[in-house]
Design a protein around this motif. Structure first.
Motif, PDB file in Angstrom:
ATOM      1  N   ILE A  99       9.263   5.178   4.706  1.00 53.96           N
ATOM      2  CA  ILE A  99       9.313   6.357   3.847  1.00 53.96           C
ATOM      3  C   ILE A  99      10.141   6.016   2.615  1.00 53.96           C
ATOM      4  N   SER A 100       9.553   6.205   1.438  1.00 56.65           N
ATOM      5  CA  SER A 100      10.286   5.943   0.199  1.00 56.65           C
ATOM      6  C   SER A 100      10.653   7.231  -0.527  1.00 56.65           C
ATOM      7  N   LYS A 101       9.906   8.314  -0.278  1.00 52.04           N
ATOM      8  CA  LYS A 101      10.212   9.591  -0.930  1.00 52.04           C
ATOM      9  C   LYS A 101       9.794  10.760  -0.042  1.00 52.04           C
ATOM     10  N   VAL A 102      10.603  11.816  -0.101  1.00 54.10           N
ATOM     11  CA  VAL A 102      10.250  13.114   0.457  1.00 54.10           C
ATOM     12  C   VAL A 102      10.813  14.134  -0.520  1.00 54.10           C
ATOM     13  N   SER A 103       9.947  14.942  -1.093  1.00 53.97           N
ATOM     14  CA  SER A 103      10.401  15.929  -2.074  1.00 53.97           C
ATOM     15  C   SER A 103       9.702  17.267  -1.859  1.00 53.97           C
ATOM     16  N   PHE A 104      10.387  18.320  -2.268  1.00 57.65           N
ATOM     17  CA  PHE A 104       9.817  19.661  -2.146  1.00 57.65           C
ATOM     18  C   PHE A 104       8.787  19.893  -3.236  1.00 57.65           C
ATOM     19  N   SER A 105       7.769  20.680  -2.891  1.00 60.60           N
ATOM     20  CA  SER A 105       6.720  21.007  -3.848  1.00 60.60           C
ATOM     21  C   SER A 105       6.145  22.380  -3.515  1.00 60.60           C
ATOM     22  N   GLU A 106       5.611  23.011  -4.505  1.00 61.10           N
ATOM     23  CA  GLU A 106       4.949  24.297  -4.298  1.00 61.10           C
ATOM     24  C   GLU A 106       3.482  24.121  -3.941  1.00 61.10           C
ATOM     25  N   THR A 107       2.962  22.936  -4.206  1.00 63.39           N
ATOM     26  CA  THR A 107       1.552  22.677  -3.922  1.00 63.39           C
ATOM     27  C   THR A 107       1.424  21.407  -3.069  1.00 63.39           C
ATOM     28  N   PRO A 108       0.465  21.397  -2.151  1.00 64.74           N
ATOM     29  CA  PRO A 108       0.311  20.231  -1.275  1.00 64.74           C
ATOM     30  C   PRO A 108      -0.457  19.099  -1.938  1.00 64.74           C
ATOM     31  N   LEU A 123       9.431  16.111  11.981  1.00 63.95           N
ATOM     32  CA  LEU A 123       9.685  17.283  11.136  1.00 63.95           C
ATOM     33  C   LEU A 123       9.401  18.573  11.911  1.00 63.95           C
ATOM     34  N   ASP A 124       8.316  18.589  12.690  1.00 62.93           N
ATOM     35  CA  ASP A 124       8.040  19.757  13.540  1.00 62.93           C
ATOM     36  C   ASP A 124       9.223  20.022  14.467  1.00 62.93           C
ATOM     37  N   GLU A 125       9.711  18.968  15.104  1.00 66.90           N
ATOM     38  CA  GLU A 125      10.841  19.122  16.030  1.00 66.90           C
ATOM     39  C   GLU A 125      12.088  19.611  15.304  1.00 66.90           C
ATOM     40  N   MET A 155       0.844  -1.182   0.000  1.00 67.53           N
ATOM     41  CA  MET A 155       0.000   0.000   0.000  1.00 67.53           C
ATOM     42  C   MET A 155       0.893   1.250   0.000  1.00 67.53           C
ATOM     43  N   ILE A 156       0.512   2.205  -0.809  1.00 62.41           N
ATOM     44  CA  ILE A 156       1.251   3.459  -0.907  1.00 62.41           C
ATOM     45  C   ILE A 156       0.375   4.586  -0.364  1.00 62.41           C
ATOM     46  N   GLU A 157       0.965   5.386   0.510  1.00 60.26           N
ATOM     47  CA  GLU A 157       0.277   6.573   1.025  1.00 60.26           C
ATOM     48  C   GLU A 157       1.094   7.792   0.622  1.00 60.26           C
ATOM     49  N   VAL A 158       0.422   8.860   0.260  1.00 59.25           N
ATOM     50  CA  VAL A 158       1.098  10.118  -0.044  1.00 59.25           C
ATOM     51  C   VAL A 158       0.385  11.259   0.671  1.00 59.25           C
ATOM     52  N   PHE A 159       1.179  12.199   1.157  1.00 58.96           N
ATOM     53  CA  PHE A 159       0.620  13.362   1.846  1.00 58.96           C
ATOM     54  C   PHE A 159       1.684  14.440   1.878  1.00 58.96           C
ATOM     55  N   SER A 160       1.303  15.615   2.320  1.00 64.74           N
ATOM     56  CA  SER A 160       2.216  16.749   2.372  1.00 64.74           C
ATOM     57  C   SER A 160       2.372  17.260   3.795  1.00 64.74           C
ATOM     58  N   TYR A 161       3.573  17.754   4.039  1.00 60.66           N
ATOM     59  CA  TYR A 161       3.896  18.426   5.293  1.00 60.66           C
ATOM     60  C   TYR A 161       4.246  19.868   4.927  1.00 60.66           C
ATOM     61  N   HIS A 162       3.642  20.815   5.619  1.00 64.80           N
ATOM     62  CA  HIS A 162       3.916  22.227   5.343  1.00 64.80           C
ATOM     63  C   HIS A 162       5.084  22.695   6.204  1.00 64.80           C
ATOM     64  N   SER A 163       6.231  22.911   5.579  1.00 67.95           N
ATOM     65  CA  SER A 163       7.437  23.344   6.292  1.00 67.95           C
ATOM     66  C   SER A 163       7.652  24.838   6.079  1.00 67.95           C
ATOM     67  N   PRO A 164       8.586  25.430   6.796  1.00 70.13           N
ATOM     68  CA  PRO A 164       8.883  26.853   6.592  1.00 70.13           C
ATOM     69  C   PRO A 164       9.482  27.157   5.213  1.00 70.13           C
ATOM     70  N   ILE A 165       9.900  26.116   4.496  1.00 69.83           N
ATOM     71  CA  ILE A 165      10.503  26.344   3.175  1.00 69.83           C
ATOM     72  C   ILE A 165       9.722  25.648   2.062  1.00 69.83           C
ATOM     73  N   GLY A 166       8.452  25.467   2.288  1.00 63.69           N
ATOM     74  CA  GLY A 166       7.585  24.884   1.268  1.00 63.69           C
ATOM     75  C   GLY A 166       7.040  23.536   1.705  1.00 63.69           C
ATOM     76  N   TYR A 167       6.241  22.973   0.843  1.00 64.65           N
ATOM     77  CA  TYR A 167       5.644  21.672   1.146  1.00 64.65           C
ATOM     78  C   TYR A 167       6.664  20.564   0.921  1.00 64.65           C
ATOM     79  N   LEU A 168       6.609  19.575   1.801  1.00 60.65           N
ATOM     80  CA  LEU A 168       7.359  18.346   1.622  1.00 60.65           C
ATOM     81  C   LEU A 168       6.338  17.258   1.319  1.00 60.65           C
ATOM     82  N   ASN A 169       6.383  16.743   0.105  1.00 62.49           N
ATOM     83  CA  ASN A 169       5.493  15.662  -0.261  1.00 62.49           C
ATOM     84  C   ASN A 169       6.146  14.348   0.150  1.00 62.49           C
TER      85      ASN A 169
END
Length: 159
Positions: free
Chosen positions: A23-32, A49-51, A1-15
């Motif tokens: 975790i297989s991927k974490v990438s920057f994105s402009e859109t969540p 990530l919050d910490e 099963m694959i899950e995808v979601f975004s985290y809103h960081s101070p330097i943009g979204y991390l998908n």
């Protein structure tokens, strides 16, 4: 099963992409992405990530499963060992892998790191301390390095 979601960081979204509870991927994105996932791993990722972005975490403790060649995985394992608030050069990574002639291959593997921030490829710099090559953009690399410098607990206690 694959899950995808975004985290809103101070330097943009991390998908974030999770496969088989790793975790297989974490990438920057402009859109969540859609954040419908409610897995316990998602909660751990968000907490860590919050910490990190609050300056309270220096090392991630999350299950990772980056996909790549054996050489790429070896490079990414070396990246995980670069201490918080430290940098290394591509040449030093190549030497640590046993062959300074592999500097270009190390750079290629670094640029293909599929798990941004958590596998700290931002801590690799070019010769003469130049900020080069970051898939998320050099401004993000600079921000991450300055963030870690600002939140170094040893340096904070010196002032």
């Amino acid at each position: 099963m694959i899950e995808v979601f975004s985290y809103h960081s101070p330097i943009g979204y991390l998908n974030v992409e999770i496969k088989d509870n790793h975790i297989s991927k974490v990438s920057f994105s402009e859109t969540p992405l859609n954040n419908d996932s409610d897995s316990s791993l998602k909660e751990r990722i968000f907490l860590q990530l919050d910490e990190y972005f609050d300056g309270d975490r220096q090392q991630f403790e999350l299950p990772l499963a980056p996909e790549g060649t054996e050489f790429q995985k070896n490079v990414w394992e070396k990246l995980e060992k670069i201490p918080y608030d430290s940098t290394t050069m591509y040449l030093d990574l190549a030497i640590s892998l046993g062959d300074k002639k592999k500097i270009r291959a190390v750079g290629g593997a670094n640029s293909k790191n599929p798990i941004a921030v958590i596998i700290p490829c931002h801590r690799v710099i070019g010769a003469n301390n130049k900020l080069i090559g970051y898939a998320g953009g050099l401004w993000r690399k600079k921000w991450l390095l300055e963030h870690e410098l600002k939140h170094n607990p040893i340096k904070r206690t010196l002032f």
